[in-house]
Design a protein around this motif. Structure first.
Motif, PDB file in Angstrom:
ATOM      1  N   TYR A   1       0.588  -1.574  -0.108  1.00 12.15           N
ATOM      2  CA  TYR A   1       0.225   0.402  -0.082  1.00 12.15           C
ATOM      3  C   TYR A   1       0.841   1.201   0.020  1.00 12.15           C
ATOM      4  O   TYR A   1       2.391   1.439   0.057  1.00 12.15           O
ATOM      5  CB  TYR A   1      -1.255   0.116   1.272  1.00 12.15           C
ATOM      6  N   ALA A   2       0.143   2.060  -0.352  1.00 15.88           N
ATOM      7  CA  ALA A   2       1.064   3.991   0.158  1.00 15.88           C
ATOM      8  C   ALA A   2      -0.310   4.418   0.466  1.00 15.88           C
ATOM      9  O   ALA A   2      -1.257   3.824   0.465  1.00 15.88           O
ATOM     10  CB  ALA A   2       1.156   4.183  -1.851  1.00 15.88           C
ATOM     11  N   GLU A   3      -0.259   5.613   0.545  1.00 17.36           N
ATOM     12  CA  GLU A   3      -0.546   6.831   1.106  1.00 17.36           C
ATOM     13  C   GLU A   3      -0.114   7.833   0.785  1.00 17.36           C
ATOM     14  O   GLU A   3       0.351   8.445   0.569  1.00 17.36           O
ATOM     15  CB  GLU A   3      -1.196   6.084   2.211  1.00 17.36           C
ATOM     16  N   VAL A   4      -1.733   8.462   0.972  1.00 22.19           N
ATOM     17  CA  VAL A   4      -1.133  10.693   1.803  1.00 22.19           C
ATOM     18  C   VAL A   4      -1.398  11.243   2.614  1.00 22.19           C
ATOM     19  O   VAL A   4      -2.135  10.839   3.091  1.00 22.19           O
ATOM     20  CB  VAL A   4      -2.435  11.376   0.236  1.00 22.19           C
ATOM     21  N   ILE A   5      -0.792  11.831   2.823  1.00 22.67           N
ATOM     22  CA  ILE A   5      -0.586  12.535   4.030  1.00 22.67           C
ATOM     23  C   ILE A   5      -0.950  13.809   4.361  1.00 22.67           C
ATOM     24  O   ILE A   5      -0.057  14.578   2.960  1.00 22.67           O
ATOM     25  CB  ILE A   5       0.517  12.264   4.827  1.00 22.67           C
ATOM     26  N   GLY A   6      -0.717  14.607   5.490  1.00 20.46           N
ATOM     27  CA  GLY A   6      -1.355  16.007   5.622  1.00 20.46           C
ATOM     28  C   GLY A   6      -2.175  16.124   6.886  1.00 20.46           C
ATOM     29  O   GLY A   6      -2.933  15.613   7.576  1.00 20.46           O
ATOM     30  N   ASP A   7      -3.187  17.442   6.506  1.00 15.56           N
ATOM     31  CA  ASP A   7      -3.204  17.914   7.739  1.00 15.56           C
ATOM     32  C   ASP A   7      -4.008  18.939   7.534  1.00 15.56           C
ATOM     33  O   ASP A   7      -3.017  19.961   7.531  1.00 15.56           O
ATOM     34  CB  ASP A   7      -1.985  18.036   9.426  1.00 15.56           C
TER      35      ASP A   7
ATOM     36  N   ILE B   1      -7.549   8.260  -7.148  1.00 15.24           N
ATOM     37  CA  ILE B   1      -7.109   7.636  -8.147  1.00 15.24           C
ATOM     38  C   ILE B   1      -6.150   7.062  -8.239  1.00 15.24           C
ATOM     39  O   ILE B   1      -6.819   6.508  -8.939  1.00 15.24           O
ATOM     40  CB  ILE B   1      -6.511   9.728  -8.358  1.00 15.24           C
ATOM     41  N   HIS B   2      -5.873   6.842  -7.308  1.00 15.03           N
ATOM     42  CA  HIS B   2      -4.399   5.901  -7.201  1.00 15.03           C
ATOM     43  C   HIS B   2      -5.457   4.491  -6.787  1.00 15.03           C
ATOM     44  O   HIS B   2      -4.989   3.146  -7.954  1.00 15.03           O
ATOM     45  CB  HIS B   2      -4.110   5.418  -6.443  1.00 15.03           C
ATOM     46  N   ARG B   3      -6.784   4.623  -6.621  1.00 14.34           N
ATOM     47  CA  ARG B   3      -7.331   3.187  -6.489  1.00 14.34           C
ATOM     48  C   ARG B   3      -8.323   2.568  -7.971  1.00 14.34           C
ATOM     49  O   ARG B   3      -7.910   1.659  -8.030  1.00 14.34           O
ATOM     50  CB  ARG B   3      -8.533   2.931  -5.052  1.00 14.34           C
TER      51      ARG B   3
ATOM     52  N   MET C   1      -4.422  -5.075 -10.395  1.00 15.39           N
ATOM     53  CA  MET C   1      -2.635  -4.719  -9.682  1.00 15.39           C
ATOM     54  C   MET C   1      -3.461  -4.845  -7.751  1.00 15.39           C
ATOM     55  O   MET C   1      -4.551  -5.333  -7.713  1.00 15.39           O
ATOM     56  CB  MET C   1      -1.798  -3.359  -9.589  1.00 15.39           C
ATOM     57  N   GLU C   2      -2.569  -5.708  -7.383  1.00 14.94           N
ATOM     58  CA  GLU C   2      -2.608  -5.707  -6.298  1.00 14.94           C
ATOM     59  C   GLU C   2      -2.588  -4.655  -5.186  1.00 14.94           C
ATOM     60  O   GLU C   2      -0.986  -4.319  -5.510  1.00 14.94           O
ATOM     61  CB  GLU C   2      -2.397  -6.694  -5.471  1.00 14.94           C
ATOM     62  N   GLY C   3      -3.414  -4.344  -4.797  1.00 18.83           N
ATOM     63  CA  GLY C   3      -2.763  -3.193  -3.641  1.00 18.83           C
ATOM     64  C   GLY C   3      -3.939  -2.365  -3.333  1.00 18.83           C
ATOM     65  O   GLY C   3      -4.632  -2.108  -3.355  1.00 18.83           O
TER      66      GLY C   3
ATOM     67  N   LEU D   1       2.451  10.586 -12.165  1.00 16.19           N
ATOM     68  CA  LEU D   1       4.374  10.381 -12.096  1.00 16.19           C
ATOM     69  C   LEU D   1       3.903   9.691 -10.759  1.00 16.19           C
ATOM     70  O   LEU D   1       5.439   8.700 -10.796  1.00 16.19           O
ATOM     71  CB  LEU D   1       4.498  11.676 -12.050  1.00 16.19           C
ATOM     72  N   ALA D   2       3.655  10.043  -9.502  1.00 19.36           N
ATOM     73  CA  ALA D   2       3.923   9.593  -8.441  1.00 19.36           C
ATOM     74  C   ALA D   2       3.357   8.204  -8.112  1.00 19.36           C
ATOM     75  O   ALA D   2       4.698   7.009  -8.144  1.00 19.36           O
ATOM     76  CB  ALA D   2       3.485  10.142  -7.318  1.00 19.36           C
ATOM     77  N   PHE D   3       2.230   7.554  -8.934  1.00 16.39           N
ATOM     78  CA  PHE D   3       1.681   5.821  -9.455  1.00 16.39           C
ATOM     79  C   PHE D   3       3.535   5.317  -9.611  1.00 16.39           C
ATOM     80  O   PHE D   3       3.061   4.293  -9.280  1.00 16.39           O
ATOM     81  CB  PHE D   3       0.613   6.334 -10.145  1.00 16.39           C
TER      82      PHE D   3
END
Length: 270
Positions: free
Chosen positions: A5-11, A21-23, A31-33, A246-248
């Motif tokens: 897995y990946a994620e986005v972080i912030g507050d 978007i990524h899902r 793809m699995e993830g 680009l990040a994906f």
């Protein structure tokens, strides 16, 4: 085996569209993830990266407000991002296990305006934070100028222009707009829960492009005013999807199916 897995972080982070978007891309590619949104307060940033460093299922993360500059203190900077852009929006695990920071915002910002001839064109940018750094970095590579930067602190804005070698001036937010070919809101003004960005667009020429990186709401007051003037616009989803693509590729080692952008955009606007 634990699902990668990946994620986005912030507050704050609840408004983020990055998980959708990524899902969408993961599902489209079979793809699995997974991709998640995780709130991380400023004083939790170091602990966050320590925990994720020890999690083998974690592929990396995207970073949004207010951590884009501060995150540089917690990861390796092998591409010299600190000296170039000064902020990161993506962290990935390298082959040796190290966490490395990079920036896909500049490329994501540039993609929608790649067809514009901006050489020596006057540009106006609002903001001086992490996103503005990526925008100014991209503009510096396009040879634009002069650049007028509007910010609460003109002194900070002037230092930012100088750091990217851009000619122009930094003015307070209340200053009138120049006759810019491109106007970019690279601040959080106009975002849901933030103060509005009140600008008089009258000085802009008829061929000006108004670009707002805010995507919640998608139709910001700035874009509404630009549409009323009949000006060409670029909304925040354009940059969001561009930098995410680009990040994906970095996080999941696969190219996203950009031929399905219209379907993705409909999903994000539903």
């Amino acid at each position: 085996m634990t699902q990668p897995y990946a994620e986005v972080i912030g507050d704050p982070i609840a408004h983020s569209k990055s998980p959708k978007i990524h899902r969408f891309w993961l599902d489209a590619l079979g793809m699995e993830g997974d991709y998640r949104a995780t709130r991380v307060a400023a004083d939790e940033l170091g602990d966050y990266f320590d925990r994720r460093r020890a999690d083998p299922a974690w592929r990396g993360c995207n970073i949004t407000l207010p951590h884009k500059a501060a995150a540089l203190d917690h990861v390796a900077d092998r591409g010299g991002v600190r000296q170039s852009i000064g902020a990161i929006n993506t962290v990935f695990r390298d082959g040796d296990g190290s966490l490395v920071g990079t920036n896909t915002d500049a490329g994501g910002f540039y993609a929608p305006i790649a067809g514009l001839d901006l050489a020596d064109a006057p540009v106006c940018v609002v903001g001086a934070g992490g996103a503005a750094r990526a925008v100014l970095f991209a503009l510096s590579k396009l040879g634009v100028g002069p650049v007028t930067l509007l910010n609460r602190s003109p002194l900070k804005g002037a230092a930012l222009l100088a750091s990217f070698g851009l000619k122009g001036e930094a003015l307070p937010l209340t200053a009138p707009l120049p006759a810019a070919r491109l106007l970019v809101n690279a601040s959080s003004l106009g975002m849901a829960g933030q103060p509005p960005l009140a600008l008089d667009l009258a000085p802009l020429p008829d061929d000006a492009v108004v670009y707002d990186i805010v995507y919640a709401p998608l139709e910001t007051p700035l874009l509404t005013a630009a549409h009323a003037r009949g000006l060409e616009t670029v909304d925040g989803l354009e940059m969001l999807v561009g930098q995410a693509a680009l990040a994906f590729e970095i996080l999941f080692d696969a190219q996203p199916p950009r031929d399905r952008d219209e379907e993705l955009r409909a999903l994000l606007l539903a």
